[in-house]
Design an enzyme around this catalytic site. Structure first.
Site, PDB file in Angstrom:
ATOM      1  N   PHE A   1      40.728  -2.326  -2.505  1.00  8.16           N
ATOM      2  CA  PHE A   1      39.497  -1.730  -1.978  1.00  8.16           C
ATOM      3  C   PHE A   1      38.592  -1.462  -3.159  1.00  8.16           C
ATOM      4  O   PHE A   1      38.998  -0.798  -4.118  1.00  8.16           O
ATOM      5  CB  PHE A   1      39.771  -0.399  -1.269  1.00  8.16           C
ATOM      6  CG  PHE A   1      38.506   0.351  -0.893  1.00  8.16           C
ATOM      7  CD1 PHE A   1      38.033   0.313   0.402  1.00  8.16           C
ATOM      8  CD2 PHE A   1      37.794   1.083  -1.849  1.00  8.16           C
ATOM      9  CE1 PHE A   1      36.853   0.997   0.743  1.00  8.16           C
ATOM     10  CE2 PHE A   1      36.618   1.756  -1.519  1.00  8.16           C
ATOM     11  CZ  PHE A   1      36.150   1.715  -0.215  1.00  8.16           C
ATOM     12  N   GLU A   2      37.368  -1.957  -3.077  1.00 11.64           N
ATOM     13  CA  GLU A   2      36.347  -1.613  -4.061  1.00 11.64           C
ATOM     14  C   GLU A   2      35.015  -1.770  -3.379  1.00 11.64           C
ATOM     15  O   GLU A   2      34.824  -2.734  -2.630  1.00 11.64           O
ATOM     16  CB  GLU A   2      36.317  -2.613  -5.234  1.00 11.64           C
ATOM     17  CG  GLU A   2      37.361  -2.474  -6.289  1.00 11.64           C
ATOM     18  CD  GLU A   2      37.185  -3.480  -7.434  1.00 11.64           C
ATOM     19  OE1 GLU A   2      36.766  -4.636  -7.194  1.00 11.64           O
ATOM     20  OE2 GLU A   2      37.463  -3.093  -8.572  1.00 11.64           O
ATOM     21  N   ILE A   3      34.112  -0.833  -3.617  1.00 14.24           N
ATOM     22  CA  ILE A   3      32.719  -1.074  -3.260  1.00 14.24           C
ATOM     23  C   ILE A   3      31.940  -0.815  -4.540  1.00 14.24           C
ATOM     24  O   ILE A   3      32.044   0.278  -5.115  1.00 14.24           O
ATOM     25  CB  ILE A   3      32.229  -0.157  -2.120  1.00 14.24           C
ATOM     26  CG1 ILE A   3      33.164  -0.274  -0.906  1.00 14.24           C
ATOM     27  CG2 ILE A   3      30.799  -0.530  -1.718  1.00 14.24           C
ATOM     28  CD1 ILE A   3      32.770   0.610   0.269  1.00 14.24           C
TER      29      ILE A   3
END
Ligand code: GDP
Ligand code: MN
Length: 330
Positions: free
Chosen positions: A236-238
């Protein structure tokens, strides 16, 4: 034109009841999924999660990347799983395969030795190492991403167990944030015995790249001598692609690590690499913990506290007891 799934056993069905919300603002952003053709079912699963909990009325596009050409089936099934635009790219060979300067004999020996240690995942895998190196130094250079500012990384087989009721891209944009994470975990020693010292070699030589208000304390409690092994769990990365694209420090740091060979002689991951880079190169106020997101992958999970309003409003289906923040509390 209406898209028809070809051979998808499980096409996404939109689940719209009542009036559809409209959103006056949108960021310049995309989902980003690296996958093999064989990952298609897991990718469809993840798309259902993301579309259902967030994107069905927001219509952010999807960018898919692969080291091989995508199959017709992959393209048909994924484009049928969203009403948004989908883009498909093939990674240039030189940004994927083990570079020629790596001593293959030394790399093979290292993989064999690592696979004898219990509990080290992907110890013997070259493709996994290619993937880690790609997500460290090349994802943001892909032509399909050049016109986007923000990306949201989505892996096969992930779950979002609460509604995502606000736009996290706009959250980053409006609050001047560059990097967002959900779960933070320590990296195994065996995969990265020399990563910290190799990193400090670079930053001691190039202290100008260190942000004066950085999050060094996340990575080291003793001012750089030893590593906490803390990383952001990068499936998960934004984040802001401009940080990766435009930061000379990030790119020089990657080149330094790459030249040292540890992506292949050890098994340096993109999580420890991003973790160190983000902690040292960025103002810590630009790093954001999406602690209200319910995110799960491979049984590691973040679930918001049910005593917070976000839990009920988000129609969450996760169990707070399974949250890493609870399970790992000592
Ligand atoms: P894990 O979550 O650390 O167990 O690793 P995964 O197997 O989920 O891989 C991480 C991401 O890279 C996923 O999005 C995979 O689909 C992708 N990936 C891993 N290996 C390859 C590969 O050899 N080729 C391609 N195209 N994608 C890969
Ligand atoms: Mn995964």
């Amino acid at each position: 034109p209406k898209k028809e799934p070809l051979s998808c056993s499980n096409p996404f069905e939109f689940d719209h009841h009542g009036p559809r919300p409209t959103y006056p603002r949108k960021a310049n952003a995309t989902f980003l999924t690296l996958a093999r053709n064989s990952d298609v079912e897991g990718v469809i699963h993840s798309m259902k999660q993301v579309e259902g909990r967030f994107n069905k009325d927001r219509h952010y596009p999807w960018v898919f990347l692969n080291d091989k050409p995508f199959s017709e089936e992959f393209i048909a099934c994924t484009s049928a799983a969203t009403a948004s635009r989908t883009y498909y790219g093939q990674i240039p060979r030189e940004q994927w395969v083990q570079p020629d300067f790596i001593d293959e004999e030394k790399a093979t020996k290292a993989r064999k030795a690592m696979s004898k240690i219990r509990g080290v995942y992907y110890a013997d895998s070259v493709p996994y190492r290619n993937m880690c190196r790609f997500y460290s130094g090349f994802f943001y250079k892909q032509p399909l991403l050049q016109n986007f500012k923000y990306y949201w990384r989505v892996e096969p087989d992930i779950n979002y167990r609460c509604e995502i009721e606000y736009d996290p891209f706009l959250y980053l944009q409006d609050n001047n944030k560059s990097y967002g994470f959900t779960i933070s975990v320590p990296e195994q020693y065996e995969t990265t015995p020399t990563l910290w010292d190799t990193s400090m070699e670079f930053f001691n030589k190039n202290p100008r790249y260190l942000d004066p208000n950085n999050a060094m304390r996340f990575a080291s409690k003793d001012g750089g001598k030893t590593w906490t092994r803390c990383t952001y769990w990068t499936n998960f990365e934004i984040g802001d692609l401009d940080f990766f694209r435009e930061s000379e420090g990030y790119n020089k740091y990657f080149e330094h690590l790459d030249a040292a060979g540890g992506f292949y002689y050890e098994r340096w991951g993109d999580a420890p690499m991003h973790g160190i880079a983000v902690s040292l190169l960025l103002d810590r106020d630009r790093i954001h913990h999406f602690d209200d997101f319910a995110y799960e992958h491979t049984a590691w999970e973040q679930c918001p506290d049910p005593s917070t309003p976000a839990y009920e409003r988000g129609r969450c289906t996760c169990d707070y007891k399974n949250s890493m923040a609870v399970k790992w509390k000592r």
